[in-house]
Design an enzyme around this catalytic site. Structure first.
Site, PDB file in Angstrom:
ATOM      1  N   HIS A 118       1.368   0.272   9.648  1.00  0.00           N
ATOM      2  CA  HIS A 118       1.505  -1.062   9.056  1.00  0.00           C
ATOM      3  C   HIS A 118       0.364  -1.970   9.512  1.00  0.00           C
ATOM      4  O   HIS A 118       0.568  -2.951  10.222  1.00  0.00           O
ATOM      5  CB  HIS A 118       2.869  -1.660   9.414  1.00  0.00           C
ATOM      6  CG  HIS A 118       4.002  -1.014   8.696  1.00  0.00           C
ATOM      7  ND1 HIS A 118       4.780  -0.034   9.273  1.00  0.00           N
ATOM      8  CD2 HIS A 118       4.474  -1.179   7.427  1.00  0.00           C
ATOM      9  CE1 HIS A 118       5.703   0.363   8.402  1.00  0.00           C
ATOM     10  NE2 HIS A 118       5.537  -0.311   7.274  1.00  0.00           N
ATOM     11  N   ASN A 119      -0.826  -1.636   9.053  1.00  0.00           N
ATOM     12  CA  ASN A 119      -2.029  -2.357   9.453  1.00  0.00           C
ATOM     13  C   ASN A 119      -2.740  -2.922   8.218  1.00  0.00           C
ATOM     14  O   ASN A 119      -2.197  -2.912   7.112  1.00  0.00           O
ATOM     15  CB  ASN A 119      -2.953  -1.416  10.248  1.00  0.00           C
ATOM     16  CG  ASN A 119      -3.142  -0.075   9.539  1.00  0.00           C
ATOM     17  OD1 ASN A 119      -3.311  -0.023   8.321  1.00  0.00           O
ATOM     18  ND2 ASN A 119      -3.092   1.019  10.297  1.00  0.00           N
ATOM     19  N   TRP A 120      -3.969  -3.402   8.416  1.00  0.00           N
ATOM     20  CA  TRP A 120      -4.728  -4.005   7.328  1.00  0.00           C
ATOM     21  C   TRP A 120      -4.920  -3.048   6.152  1.00  0.00           C
ATOM     22  O   TRP A 120      -4.811  -3.439   4.990  1.00  0.00           O
ATOM     23  CB  TRP A 120      -6.070  -4.493   7.840  1.00  0.00           C
ATOM     24  CG  TRP A 120      -7.124  -4.642   6.785  1.00  0.00           C
ATOM     25  CD1 TRP A 120      -8.212  -3.849   6.569  1.00  0.00           C
ATOM     26  CD2 TRP A 120      -7.185  -5.647   5.748  1.00  0.00           C
ATOM     27  NE1 TRP A 120      -8.947  -4.271   5.495  1.00  0.00           N
ATOM     28  CE2 TRP A 120      -8.340  -5.386   4.972  1.00  0.00           C
ATOM     29  CE3 TRP A 120      -6.385  -6.733   5.415  1.00  0.00           C
ATOM     30  CZ2 TRP A 120      -8.706  -6.165   3.879  1.00  0.00           C
ATOM     31  CZ3 TRP A 120      -6.746  -7.517   4.321  1.00  0.00           C
ATOM     32  CH2 TRP A 120      -7.895  -7.241   3.569  1.00  0.00           C
ATOM     33  N   ARG A 121      -5.177  -1.781   6.445  1.00  0.00           N
ATOM     34  CA  ARG A 121      -5.451  -0.830   5.366  1.00  0.00           C
ATOM     35  C   ARG A 121      -4.215  -0.614   4.482  1.00  0.00           C
ATOM     36  O   ARG A 121      -4.327  -0.451   3.272  1.00  0.00           O
ATOM     37  CB  ARG A 121      -5.967   0.491   5.936  1.00  0.00           C
ATOM     38  CG  ARG A 121      -7.410   0.369   6.427  1.00  0.00           C
ATOM     39  CD  ARG A 121      -7.932   1.675   6.988  1.00  0.00           C
ATOM     40  NE  ARG A 121      -9.356   1.534   7.291  1.00  0.00           N
ATOM     41  CZ  ARG A 121     -10.344   1.819   6.446  1.00  0.00           C
ATOM     42  NH1 ARG A 121     -10.065   2.256   5.228  1.00  0.00           N
ATOM     43  NH2 ARG A 121     -11.607   1.654   6.790  1.00  0.00           N
ATOM     44  N   HIS A 122      -3.054  -0.602   5.097  1.00  0.00           N
ATOM     45  CA  HIS A 122      -1.825  -0.506   4.293  1.00  0.00           C
ATOM     46  C   HIS A 122      -1.701  -1.732   3.390  1.00  0.00           C
ATOM     47  O   HIS A 122      -1.410  -1.601   2.186  1.00  0.00           O
ATOM     48  CB  HIS A 122      -0.604  -0.406   5.210  1.00  0.00           C
ATOM     49  CG  HIS A 122       0.690  -0.697   4.521  1.00  0.00           C
ATOM     50  ND1 HIS A 122       1.213   0.087   3.511  1.00  0.00           N
ATOM     51  CD2 HIS A 122       1.575  -1.734   4.690  1.00  0.00           C
ATOM     52  CE1 HIS A 122       2.358  -0.425   3.092  1.00  0.00           C
ATOM     53  NE2 HIS A 122       2.601  -1.529   3.779  1.00  0.00           N
TER      54      HIS A 122
ATOM     55  N   HIS B  96       1.787  -9.345   3.537  1.00  0.00           N
ATOM     56  CA  HIS B  96       3.212  -9.028   3.676  1.00  0.00           C
ATOM     57  C   HIS B  96       3.590  -8.346   4.981  1.00  0.00           C
ATOM     58  O   HIS B  96       4.773  -8.308   5.331  1.00  0.00           O
ATOM     59  CB  HIS B  96       3.683  -8.162   2.499  1.00  0.00           C
ATOM     60  CG  HIS B  96       3.353  -6.706   2.651  1.00  0.00           C
ATOM     61  ND1 HIS B  96       2.106  -6.191   2.422  1.00  0.00           N
ATOM     62  CD2 HIS B  96       4.119  -5.647   3.022  1.00  0.00           C
ATOM     63  CE1 HIS B  96       2.112  -4.893   2.636  1.00  0.00           C
ATOM     64  NE2 HIS B  96       3.327  -4.529   3.001  1.00  0.00           N
ATOM     65  N   ASP B  97       2.642  -7.816   5.743  1.00  0.00           N
ATOM     66  CA  ASP B  97       2.953  -7.194   7.034  1.00  0.00           C
ATOM     67  C   ASP B  97       2.139  -7.794   8.176  1.00  0.00           C
ATOM     68  O   ASP B  97       1.893  -7.127   9.198  1.00  0.00           O
ATOM     69  CB  ASP B  97       2.709  -5.679   6.972  1.00  0.00           C
ATOM     70  CG  ASP B  97       3.914  -4.907   6.452  1.00  0.00           C
ATOM     71  OD1 ASP B  97       5.040  -5.382   6.667  1.00  0.00           O
ATOM     72  OD2 ASP B  97       3.726  -3.854   5.831  1.00  0.00           O
TER      73      ASP B  97
ATOM     74  N   ASP C  14       4.585  -1.751  -2.258  1.00  0.00           N
ATOM     75  CA  ASP C  14       4.734  -1.487  -0.827  1.00  0.00           C
ATOM     76  C   ASP C  14       4.930   0.005  -0.544  1.00  0.00           C
ATOM     77  O   ASP C  14       4.471   0.518   0.483  1.00  0.00           O
ATOM     78  CB  ASP C  14       5.919  -2.296  -0.292  1.00  0.00           C
ATOM     79  CG  ASP C  14       5.932  -2.377   1.229  1.00  0.00           C
ATOM     80  OD1 ASP C  14       4.876  -2.143   1.851  1.00  0.00           O
ATOM     81  OD2 ASP C  14       7.000  -2.691   1.786  1.00  0.00           O
TER      82      ASP C  14
ATOM     83  N   GLN D 183      11.526  13.094   3.440  1.00  0.00           N
ATOM     84  CA  GLN D 183      10.702  12.526   2.389  1.00  0.00           C
ATOM     85  C   GLN D 183      11.373  12.666   1.023  1.00  0.00           C
ATOM     86  O   GLN D 183      11.330  11.746   0.205  1.00  0.00           O
ATOM     87  CB  GLN D 183       9.326  13.204   2.362  1.00  0.00           C
ATOM     88  CG  GLN D 183       8.330  12.657   3.376  1.00  0.00           C
ATOM     89  CD  GLN D 183       7.920  11.236   3.049  1.00  0.00           C
ATOM     90  OE1 GLN D 183       8.588  10.287   3.435  1.00  0.00           O
ATOM     91  NE2 GLN D 183       6.803  11.094   2.353  1.00  0.00           N
TER      92      GLN D 183
END
Length: 517
Positions: A231-235, A271-272, A382, A435
């Site tokens: 849950h970082n910038w790339r996400h 959003h994160d 998301d 999954q």
């Protein structure tokens, strides 16, 4: 006045006359207060003991200090002294009445009236102190926010550097494809791609956003993502790209208004913000300050707060040219969009949305239905990692479960708790099966419903279904491998038992002594 922490009393004398009592003129108060040790005199006694004193002749009471009269030239006869307390009973001060006008002693009626006055004074003093504390707390908060804003926002020099870089086209970057992946992009390339999305949506022109301000805002948003596994910038950037593709290639451009498009893009990137790599349930379990602030959608509320903080920071005000009505609406849209990324919110609202779509009762000119649509779009973006090509999906799934397992490790260490299977690295063999469950419960339903809204979003559904089949295949293989391991293990155990029995029989036939157990 006095308190437990003080070692002295200060007083203010008011000489009340009949005209004052009848509101015929101002009181003759003097501002010459005096200060003396807290244990001295009648007021000192009341301040330290909390007792009420009704004295008919002051000079006959050993606690009275005659020096008070000698210094003022006043003759004290009757005295009624009472403590002023707050709601918890702590002494805030002392009130004193001296000499009734008719010369009589203070009676029970006087005490009752004076007690009511003392209670009123206690409430006033308490409220004043609380107000002062609030003012100090607000001031401290402002200082903290200013400091936070300074350290959380990107420097203008960095924005000027990004501003000078050429921005590739959407076609060169592949931004219009639902299969887009950022895994091989540099940090600067993700920033330039984000700028390209805002440019192609014409948001800088429509909302009069300064180009350097946009660059600095993007840099500040990226800076406020922690270096967590998933849950970082790339996400966040990937989520925004999916929203961009839905708007441009998925047929939503003609459904959403300009302000909705703007807010959805900002919400996707924000959003994160400041995600800690743990979910809402973990925040509740450890009783974190965030969980104490927000009982529902804990992290999502925090992400929204961080979003507003950046938008209000100097040099990052991309909403600064909105009029008051537009700004209020934009903040409302932002909050709803970010909170919609909480899957608990998704589960609450999706039933109504699915029903509207299935019954073909969608009326996008109605605010409540538009709100449902925006929420579903945020969820679809998301979770869009599940709609990427299989090689990308596998790589992202490893990151997702890597972060989950890290939370599971924290649960073991801090809470002495066996984590749920999804967070338990000892259960990683079940990853494919989990999954499949995730896709069936969350992903496929929302993509199926959005495809009914506009079939241009069908690539999301098709790739999701394809990945679901791949995960199901791996889950089947995992079960077979597990069964084979159990079979091999069982055969090995049977072989050991047979060998043990053969050895035992041989020893008996040779007259060997029995082995100790």
């Amino acid at each position: 006045m006095a308190s437990k922490e003080q070692t002295s009393i200060f007083s203010e004398v008011f000489e009340l006359e009949q005209a004052d009592l009848e509101n015929k003129g101002p009181h003759n108060g003097n501002g010459n207060g005096c200060r003396f040790p807290i244990h001295i005199g009648i007021t000192g006694y009341v301040a330290t003991t909390g007792e009420t004193l009704n004295i008919s002749d002051a000079y006959k009471d050993p606690r009275f200090d005659p020096k008070v009269d000698s210094e003022t030239g006043f003759r004290t006869h009757e005295m009624l002294c009472m403590p002023i307390k707050n709601a918890s009973g702590a002494i805030q001060g002392v009130s004193l009445l001296v000499n009734k006008m008719d010369g009589s002693a203070f009676n029970k009626n006087d005490e009752d009236m004076f007690e009511a006055f003392a209670i009123f004074c206690g409430m006033g003093i308490h409220n004043t102190k609380m107000y002062e504390k609030v003012c100090r707390a607000v001031a401290k908060q402002r200082v903290a926010l200013e400091t936070l804003s300074y350290h959380a926002t990107a420097p203008s020099e960095e924005a000027q550097r990004i501003k000078k870089l050429p921005v590739p086209t959407s076609n060169e970057l592949g931004l219009l494809k639902f299969s887009f992946s950022e895994l091989r992009m540099t940090e600067d390339e993700t920033l330039l791609a984000a700028i390209r999305m805002f440019l192609d949506l014409d948001l800088l022109n429509k909302f009069r956003i300064n180009y350097e301000t946009m660059c600095r805002w993007l840099l500040s948003v990226r800076k406020n993502y922690r270096n967590v596994t998933y849950h970082n910038w790339r996400h966040a950037f990937t989520v925004a790209q999916t929203m961009f593709a839905i708007i441009k290639a998925g047929g939503m451009k003609n459904v959403l208004t300009d302000i909705e498009v703007m807010c959805l893009m900002v919400a996707c990137l924000s959003h994160d913000l400041d995600h800690r790599g743990t979910n809402n349930n973990f925040q509740v379990m450890i009783e974190s300050p965030l969980a104490q602030l927000y009982s529902t959608s804990t992290m999502e509320h925090h992400h929204f707060d961080q979003c507003i903080m950046i938008l209000n920071s100097k040099g990052n005000e991309i909403f600064m040219n909105l009029n008051p009505e537009e700004y209020t609406n934009a903040i409302r849209l932002l909050e709803h969009a970010i909170l919609a990324t909480d899957l608990a919110v998704y589960f609450k609202s999706r039933g109504e949305f699915f029903h509207l779509v299935d019954e073909q009762k969608c009326e996008w000119n109605e605010d409540d239905q538009r709100e449902l649509l925006r929420g579903m779009l945020m969820t679809a973006c998301d979770i869009s990692a599940i709609s990427k090509p299989w090689d990308v999906q596998k790589e992202i799934a490893k990151l997702v479960f890597g972060e989950f397992f890290e939370q599971g490790d924290l649960e073991r260490q801090q809470l002495n708790k066996v984590p749920d299977d999804m967070m338990n690295r000892e259960k990683r063999d079940l990853l494919p099966k989990m999954q499949v469950g995730f896709v069936d419960a969350i992903c496929l339903p929302v993509y199926e419903s959005l495809t009914k809204v506009n079939d241009k979003m069908k690539p999301l559904l098709d790739m999701c279904q394809s990945n679901r089949n791949n995960w199901q295949h791996l889950a089947t293989l995992s079960i077979q491998q597990l069964e084979e391991k159990e079979s091999i293990k069982g055969s090995a155990e049977e072989k050991d038992i047979d060998e043990s029995e053969t050895t035992s029989s041989s020893e008996k036939s040779q007259g060997a002594p029995p082995r100790k157990k």
